[in-house]
Design a protein around this motif. Structure first.
Motif, PDB file in Angstrom:
ATOM      1  N   TYR A  26       0.844  -1.184   0.000  1.00 24.10           N
ATOM      2  CA  TYR A  26       0.000   0.000   0.000  1.00 24.10           C
ATOM      3  C   TYR A  26       0.891   1.249   0.000  1.00 24.10           C
ATOM      4  CZ  TYR A  26      -3.892  -3.052   1.207  1.00 24.10           C
ATOM      5  OH  TYR A  26      -4.846  -4.021   1.189  1.00 24.10           O
ATOM      6  N   ASN A  27       0.306   2.370  -0.463  1.00 25.01           N
ATOM      7  CA  ASN A  27       1.071   3.611  -0.460  1.00 25.01           C
ATOM      8  C   ASN A  27       0.613   4.534   0.671  1.00 25.01           C
ATOM      9  OD1 ASN A  27      -1.354   4.687  -1.322  1.00 25.01           O
ATOM     10  ND2 ASN A  27      -0.701   4.989  -3.441  1.00 25.01           N
ATOM     11  N   ARG A  28       1.196   5.709   0.716  1.00 26.03           N
ATOM     12  CA  ARG A  28       0.918   6.649   1.796  1.00 26.03           C
ATOM     13  C   ARG A  28      -0.556   7.058   1.819  1.00 26.03           C
ATOM     14  NH1 ARG A  28       4.800  11.630   3.439  1.00 26.03           N
ATOM     15  NH2 ARG A  28       3.477  12.606   5.019  1.00 26.03           N
ATOM     16  N   ARG A  29      -1.130   7.286   0.642  1.00 23.90           N
ATOM     17  CA  ARG A  29      -2.522   7.718   0.594  1.00 23.90           C
ATOM     18  C   ARG A  29      -3.441   6.688   1.253  1.00 23.90           C
ATOM     19  NH1 ARG A  29      -5.448   8.802  -5.110  1.00 23.90           N
ATOM     20  NH2 ARG A  29      -4.110  10.670  -5.055  1.00 23.90           N
ATOM     21  N   TYR A  30      -3.225   5.410   0.925  1.00 27.20           N
ATOM     22  CA  TYR A  30      -4.078   4.357   1.491  1.00 27.20           C
ATOM     23  C   TYR A  30      -3.964   4.334   3.014  1.00 27.20           C
ATOM     24  CZ  TYR A  30      -5.863  -0.221   2.763  1.00 27.20           C
ATOM     25  OH  TYR A  30      -6.559  -1.241   3.364  1.00 27.20           O
ATOM     26  N   LEU A  31      -2.733   4.373   3.529  1.00 31.15           N
ATOM     27  CA  LEU A  31      -2.551   4.268   4.971  1.00 31.15           C
ATOM     28  C   LEU A  31      -3.143   5.474   5.698  1.00 31.15           C
ATOM     29  CD1 LEU A  31      -1.451   2.538   7.209  1.00 31.15           C
ATOM     30  CD2 LEU A  31       0.751   3.660   6.994  1.00 31.15           C
ATOM     31  N   GLU A  32      -2.997   6.663   5.123  1.00 30.53           N
ATOM     32  CA  GLU A  32      -3.581   7.845   5.761  1.00 30.53           C
ATOM     33  C   GLU A  32      -5.107   7.742   5.806  1.00 30.53           C
ATOM     34  OE1 GLU A  32      -1.869  11.074   3.515  1.00 30.53           O
ATOM     35  OE2 GLU A  32      -0.359  11.458   5.074  1.00 30.53           O
ATOM     36  N   GLN A  33      -5.710   7.212   4.740  1.00 29.33           N
ATOM     37  CA  GLN A  33      -7.155   7.007   4.757  1.00 29.33           C
ATOM     38  C   GLN A  33      -7.555   5.981   5.820  1.00 29.33           C
ATOM     39  OE1 GLN A  33      -8.024   5.842   0.736  1.00 29.33           O
ATOM     40  NE2 GLN A  33      -7.985   7.936  -0.066  1.00 29.33           N
ATOM     41  N   LEU A  34      -6.758   4.902   5.939  1.00 28.42           N
ATOM     42  CA  LEU A  34      -7.049   3.862   6.918  1.00 28.42           C
ATOM     43  C   LEU A  34      -6.942   4.397   8.338  1.00 28.42           C
ATOM     44  CD1 LEU A  34      -7.606   0.837   7.451  1.00 28.42           C
ATOM     45  CD2 LEU A  34      -5.144   0.464   7.445  1.00 28.42           C
ATOM     46  N   LEU A  35      -5.903   5.195   8.603  1.00 35.01           N
ATOM     47  CA  LEU A  35      -5.693   5.727   9.948  1.00 35.01           C
ATOM     48  C   LEU A  35      -6.768   6.730  10.344  1.00 35.01           C
ATOM     49  CD1 LEU A  35      -1.814   6.233   9.853  1.00 35.01           C
ATOM     50  CD2 LEU A  35      -3.074   4.507  11.131  1.00 35.01           C
ATOM     51  N   ALA A  36      -7.394   7.343   9.368  1.00 35.03           N
ATOM     52  CA  ALA A  36      -8.432   8.335   9.669  1.00 35.03           C
ATOM     53  C   ALA A  36      -9.761   7.677  10.045  1.00 35.03           C
ATOM     54  CB  ALA A  36      -8.629   9.255   8.472  1.00 35.03           C
ATOM     55  N   THR A  63      -4.431   2.701  22.185  1.00 37.74           N
ATOM     56  CA  THR A  63      -5.766   2.102  22.165  1.00 37.74           C
ATOM     57  C   THR A  63      -6.510   2.576  20.925  1.00 37.74           C
ATOM     58  OG1 THR A  63      -6.802   3.908  23.389  1.00 37.74           O
ATOM     59  CG2 THR A  63      -5.816   2.134  24.684  1.00 37.74           C
ATOM     60  N   PRO A  64      -7.519   1.801  20.468  1.00 34.31           N
ATOM     61  CA  PRO A  64      -8.288   2.240  19.295  1.00 34.31           C
ATOM     62  C   PRO A  64      -8.902   3.626  19.465  1.00 34.31           C
ATOM     63  CG  PRO A  64      -8.768  -0.056  19.767  1.00 34.31           C
ATOM     64  CD  PRO A  64      -7.925   0.453  20.909  1.00 34.31           C
ATOM     65  N   GLU A  65      -9.285   3.964  20.704  1.00 32.26           N
ATOM     66  CA  GLU A  65      -9.888   5.274  20.931  1.00 32.26           C
ATOM     67  C   GLU A  65      -8.881   6.414  20.748  1.00 32.26           C
ATOM     68  OE1 GLU A  65     -10.002   2.754  23.032  1.00 32.26           O
ATOM     69  OE2 GLU A  65     -12.087   2.077  22.686  1.00 32.26           O
ATOM     70  N   GLN A  66      -7.591   6.105  20.965  1.00 37.55           N
ATOM     71  CA  GLN A  66      -6.560   7.138  20.854  1.00 37.55           C
ATOM     72  C   GLN A  66      -6.106   7.374  19.409  1.00 37.55           C
ATOM     73  OE1 GLN A  66      -3.762   5.257  23.532  1.00 37.55           O
ATOM     74  NE2 GLN A  66      -4.109   6.813  25.101  1.00 37.55           N
ATOM     75  N   LEU A  67      -6.566   6.528  18.483  1.00 40.47           N
ATOM     76  CA  LEU A  67      -6.084   6.620  17.105  1.00 40.47           C
ATOM     77  C   LEU A  67      -7.256   6.991  16.198  1.00 40.47           C
ATOM     78  CD1 LEU A  67      -3.499   6.213  15.433  1.00 40.47           C
ATOM     79  CD2 LEU A  67      -4.236   3.869  15.019  1.00 40.47           C
ATOM     80  N   ASN A  68      -7.255   8.216  15.698  1.00 37.16           N
ATOM     81  CA  ASN A  68      -8.322   8.657  14.813  1.00 37.16           C
ATOM     82  C   ASN A  68      -7.773   9.719  13.869  1.00 37.16           C
ATOM     83  OD1 ASN A  68      -8.441  11.242  16.259  1.00 37.16           O
ATOM     84  ND2 ASN A  68      -9.439  10.063  17.903  1.00 37.16           N
ATOM     85  N   SER A  69      -8.674  10.341  13.114  1.00 36.43           N
ATOM     86  CA  SER A  69      -8.238  11.293  12.090  1.00 36.43           C
ATOM     87  C   SER A  69      -7.556  12.522  12.680  1.00 36.43           C
ATOM     88  CB  SER A  69      -9.451  11.725  11.263  1.00 36.43           C
ATOM     89  OG  SER A  69     -10.439  12.312  12.105  1.00 36.43           O
ATOM     90  N   THR A 127      -5.668  12.428  15.586  1.00 37.13           N
ATOM     91  CA  THR A 127      -4.505  12.116  16.427  1.00 37.13           C
ATOM     92  C   THR A 127      -3.422  11.299  15.742  1.00 37.13           C
ATOM     93  OG1 THR A 127      -5.528  10.087  17.243  1.00 37.13           O
ATOM     94  CG2 THR A 127      -5.980  12.129  18.481  1.00 37.13           C
ATOM     95  N   TYR A 128      -3.745  10.669  14.574  1.00 37.82           N
ATOM     96  CA  TYR A 128      -2.761   9.722  14.051  1.00 37.82           C
ATOM     97  C   TYR A 128      -1.442  10.387  13.673  1.00 37.82           C
ATOM     98  CZ  TYR A 128      -3.490  11.008   9.095  1.00 37.82           C
ATOM     99  OH  TYR A 128      -3.531  11.650   7.901  1.00 37.82           O
ATOM    100  N   LYS A 162       4.315  11.168  14.516  1.00 38.07           N
ATOM    101  CA  LYS A 162       5.418  12.052  14.940  1.00 38.07           C
ATOM    102  C   LYS A 162       6.228  11.380  16.059  1.00 38.07           C
ATOM    103  CE  LYS A 162       7.738  15.989  15.409  1.00 38.07           C
ATOM    104  NZ  LYS A 162       8.516  15.717  16.618  1.00 38.07           N
ATOM    105  N   ALA A 163       5.515  10.714  16.997  1.00 41.55           N
ATOM    106  CA  ALA A 163       6.219  10.014  18.081  1.00 41.55           C
ATOM    107  C   ALA A 163       7.087   8.885  17.524  1.00 41.55           C
ATOM    108  CB  ALA A 163       5.202   9.459  19.087  1.00 41.55           C
ATOM    109  N   ALA A 164       6.531   8.149  16.539  1.00 36.30           N
ATOM    110  CA  ALA A 164       7.314   7.068  15.915  1.00 36.30           C
ATOM    111  C   ALA A 164       8.518   7.644  15.185  1.00 36.30           C
ATOM    112  CB  ALA A 164       6.430   6.268  14.957  1.00 36.30           C
TER     113      ALA A 164
END
Length: 654
Positions: free
Chosen positions: A499-509, A618-624, A626-627, A632-634
Motif C-alpha cells: 500500500y502507499n501513503r494515501r491508502y494508509l492515511e485514509q485507513l488511519l483516519a 488504544t483504538p480510541e486514541q487513534l483517529n483522524s 490524532t494519528y 510524529k512520536a514514531a
C-alpha cells in the motif's frame, strides 16, 4: 456500453440461438456426466527423482531407518558403494547429510547436528535446491526451539514454510506446521499454535503414515494442557497414541512424551493413581537412546507425581537432581519448572531456605521463554508464599497478577473452542453441499435418459437466460476489474506492491476494524540505513531490487490485521494490530532484514534498518485527529534509533 459492445452482444445472442435451434431439432448424444478424476502432479517430493535409480532407492530406505534405528542406518550408509564425482549427484549428497543429521540427533550430538545443517544449507545454496533449503530451515528451527531461542526459531520456520508452500513440498509442510505450532505453544500464543496444528493435521490426512501426524496431535494435546482443559487434552493424547503406533516409526522418546503429558493431565485433574501409572510408562522407556531433555522431563514429571502424592521430601530430592542434570541450563522452561517444584516442596515442608530465590528464578525463566501458563502458575505460587509469610500486601499484588493472567488464558480457551466449532460447522456444511451435488447429478442423468422434447425446450430456455446473464456478468466484471485497477493504482506502490501513503492515511483516519488486544495498536516507521549510498554506488535499479526484497521480508512477519505501506523513498510505515508483542515483532522484522544479504544484479548487499515505534495505542486514541501525533512520536523514536547507532528498534509507549 458503446455501440461495438452492443453489436457484439447481439451477434453472440443470434449465434447461440441458431445453435439452440439445431439442438432442439436433433436428438441428444449420450453425455458422460461423471466427474473426471484429476491427479494432482504439482505436489513436490525429492523421492520422485531418487526412486529412479537403485542408489537413490537405497538412500530413501536408509533415511527411513535413521528415524527409528539410527545405528543400523549408519552401518547401511557405510556399506553403500563409493561414487565418482560425475555419478555423485547433489540429491545423493543431500540425502546422505540428512541421514547423518538424524543419526547425530539420536546420539544427542548437538554440535554434529548443526555441522550437518550448515553443510545442507551450503549445498542447497550452491545447487539452488529450494526443497533442501526449506528442509535445513525446519531442522534449524527445531534446534533453536530446543535451546529456547524462540525469536530465531520463528524466523527460520516462517522462511521454511514460505519456501515449502511455494513449491508444494507438502510432506515437509506437515513437519513445518508442527514446529511453528510448537513455537507458539511454548510462548502460549495459543490461537496461532492451534492455527498451525490444524493446518498440519489437515495436510497430514494425505499422508496417513507420516510420523508427524502423531506429533501434531501430541502438541495439540499440550495446547489444551496449557488451557487447563484436562478432559480434552486426555482425549487428544489417546488419538496421538493411535497415530503414533499406526505410523510404524517407533521412537521411545516420542511416545514417552505422550505418557508424560498424560501423567500431568491426570494429576492436574486430581487423578493421582492414573497420573503415576502414566509416569511409570514413560519411565519404562528411559534408556541410553533417549536425550538428556527427555531425562529432565522424566525428573520433572516424577516430582509432579510426588508432590501430588504428598511425598514432599522425595520430591525435594528429585527436584535437586533435576536442577543438577547435565545440560539443564539449555532447557530454560524445564529448568524453571524444576525450580518451581522445588519451591513447592520446600513450602509444604516449611523450609524457608532459599525458597523465595527458587520462586523468583522460576518466574524469571518463564518470562524469558514467554510461557504465559507457567508464568501464571508462578504468580500464584509467589502469592501463596508471601501470604504464608504474613506479607499480605505483596501477596495481594501477586494474586492480582495471577488473576489477570488466568483471565487471559480463559479467554484463549474460549477462542480455542470457537475455532473448533467453526471447523465442525464448515465440515457439516461441506457434507451437505456434497449431498446436494450428488442429488443434482442423479437428476441430470435421469433427464438425459428420458430425452423428452419438453425437457429439451426447458434446457434451451435456461441456456438462453444463462447467456443473457453471462453477458451482463462479463460486462459487470469488466467494469469491476477497471475500477479495481484504478483503485490499486491510487492506493498501491507500483514497485513493491505494498500500500502507499494515501491508502494508509485514509485507513488511519477511520476507526480501527479490529479488536483491541493487551498489546494495543502500534505505529512504526522503518527506514533503511545508508540507502542513499546503495543508490549512489550501484544505481537506482539495484536500489529498487533492495526495496522489493525488504518489502517481501516485512510481509513475511505480519499478522492478518497488520498493514505495511511504503511511505516514500526507503521509508515504510507499519500498523500493527497487537497480535504479538510489538517490540518482539519489530525485532523479528529488523533481524529478518539484517540477517541475510539481499541478492541483487550487482552483488549481495548487507542491508540494515532502523525502526521507531509508538506502541500501546488504544483504538480510541487513534483517529483522524490524532494519528499524525502518533506518527510524529514514531518518527522521533526513529531519529533516536538513528542517533544511537542504527540497526535497532526504539519504541515509545503511549
Amino acid at each position: 456500453m458503446n455501440k461495438n459492445n452492443v453489436l457484439g452482444s447481439f451477434l453472440l445472442v443470434v449465434t447461440m440461438s441458431a445453435v439452440l435451434g439445431l439442438y432442439l431439432l436433433y436428438p441428444l448424444n449420450e453425455v458422460d456426466l461423471s466427474k473426471p478424476q484429476v491427479h494432482d502432479t504439482s505436489v513436490y517430493t525429492p523421492e520422485k527423482e531418487l526412486s529412479q535409480t537403485e542408489y537413490g532407492k537405497k538412500l530413501i530406505h536408509i533415511l527411513e531407518l535413521s528415524r527409528s534405528d539410527p545405528i543400523f542406518a549408519s552401518k547401511e550408509l557405510n556399506k553403500l558403494p563409493k561414487l565418482s564425482a560425475a555419478e555423485d549427484l547433489a540429491i545423493y549428497q543431500a540425502y546422505r547429510l540428512m541421514i547423518l543429521s538424524n543419526v547425530a540427533q539420536h546420539q544427542q550430538d548437538a554440535k554434529a547436528v548443526m555441522t550437518c545443517l550448515d553443510q545442507i544449507k551450503t549445498l542447497a545454496d550452491q545447487e539452488g535446491m529450494q526443497w533442501l533449503k526449506s528442509q535445513s530451515l525446519v531442522e534449524s528451527a527445531i534446534e533453536y526451539l530446543k535451546e529456547g531461542e524462540l525469536a530465531t526459531a520463528e524466523i527460520q520456520i516462517r522462511s521454511a514454510i514460505g519456501i515449502a508452500e511455494s513449491i508444494r513440498y507438502d510432506e515437509l509442510l506437515v513437519k513445518a506446521y508442527n514446529t511453528a505450532g510448537a513455537i507458539n505453544n511454548v510462548r502460549n500464543d495459543l490461537q496461532d499454535a492451534q492455527y498451525f496444528f490444524h493446518k498440519g493435521l489437515q495436510l497430514g490426512k494425505q499422508y496417513p503414515k507420516h510420523i508427524y501426524n502423531s506429533k501434531l496431535m501430541s502438541n495439540m494435546a499440550l495446547l489444551y494442557i496449557y488451557l487447563e482443559d484436562w478432559p480434552k487434552a486426555l482425549r487428544i493424547i489417546e488419538k496421538a497414541k493411535k497415530l503414533y503406533f499406526d505410523s510404524g516409526l517407533l521412537e521411545d522418546e516420542a511416545i514417552g512424551i505422550l505418557y508424560i503429558n498424560e501423567s500431568f493431565s491426570h494429576l492436574s485433574s486430581g487423578d493421582v493413581v492414573k497420573g503415576r501409572i502414566a509416569y511409570e510408562k514413560a519411565e519404562a522407556l528411559n534408556s541410553e537412546k533417549v536425550s538428556n531433555r527427555y531425562k529432565i522431563l522424566l525428573l520433572r514429571a516424577y516430582s509432579d507425581v510426588l508432590l501430588s502424592e504428598g511425598n514432599f521430601n522425595t520430591a525435594l530430592a528429585i527436584t535437586n537432581k533435576c536442577l543438577h542434570s547435565m545440560g539443564i541450563e539449555k532447557y530454560t522452561l524445564q529448568n524453571g519448572q524444576c525450580y518451581l517444584n522445588r519451591a513447592l516442596a520446600k513450602m509444604r515442608l516449611n523450609q524457608g531456605d532459599l525458597l523465595l530465590n527458587d520462586l523468583e528464578r522460576a518466574f524469571t525463566m518463564f518470562e524469558v521463554v514467554g510461557s504465559r501458563s507457567w508464568k501464571v502458575l508462578g504468580l500464584r505460587t509467589l502469592g501463596e508464599y508471601y501470604e504464608s509469610q504474613g506479607d499480605l500486601e505483596t501477596a495481594l499484588y501477586y494474586f492480582k497478577q495471577y488473576y489477570h493472567g488466568n483471565k487471559a488464558l480463559l479467554f484463549d480457551k474460549r477462542q480455542s473452542d470457537i475455532f473448533l466449532l467453526e471447523q465442525d460447522f464448515a465440515k457439516v456444511t461441506l457434507e451437505q453441499e456434497n449431498e446436494l451435488l450428488n442429488t443434482e447429478k442423479d437428476l441430470n442423468k435421469l433427464v438425459l435418459e428420458k430425452q423428452q422434447l419438453r425437457n429439451r425446450i426447458v434446457v434451451a430456455l435456461i441456456i438462453m437466460i444463462g447467456i443473457s446473464a453471462a453477458l451482463l456478468m462479463v460486462r459487470l466484471r469488466s467494469i469491476q476489474r477497471a475500477n479495481k485497477a484504478l483503485l490499486a493504482q491510487s492506493t498501491t506502490c507500483e514497485l513493491t506492491g505494498l500500500y502507499n501513503r494515501r491508502y494508509l492515511e485514509q485507513l488511519l483516519a477511520d476507526p480501527m476494524p479490529f479488536n483491541d488486544t493487551s498489546f494495543g495498536i502500534s505505529l512504526a516507521i522503518l527506514d533503511l540505513d545508508y540507502f542513499k549510498q546503495v543508490n549512489d554506488t550501484y544505481g537506482h535499479d539495484v536500489g529498487d531490487q533492495v526495496l522489493v526484497e525488504v518489502a517481501r521480508r516485512i510481509q513475511q512477519h505480519l499478522f492478518p490485521n497488520d498493514v505495511v505501506a511504503r511511505w516514500g523513498g526507503e521509508e515504510f510505515v507499519l500498523l500493527l494490530s497487537g497480535a504479538l508483542d510489538p517490540q518482539q515483532q519489530l525485532e523479528i522484522i529488523r533481524s529478518a532484514i539484517a540477517q541475510t544479504p539481499v541478492d541483487t544484479s550487482s552483488k549481495p548487499l548487507s542491508i540494515t534498518t532502523s525502526i521507531g515505534a509508538s506502541i500501546n495505542i488504544t483504538p480510541e486514541q487513534l483517529n483522524s485527529d490524532t494519528y499524525k501525533k502518533h506518527l510524529k512520536a514514531a518518527d522521533d523514536a526513529l531519529y533516536e534509533a538513528k542517533e544511537s547507532g542504527r540497526n535497532q528498534v526504539v519504541s515509545f509507549k503511549k
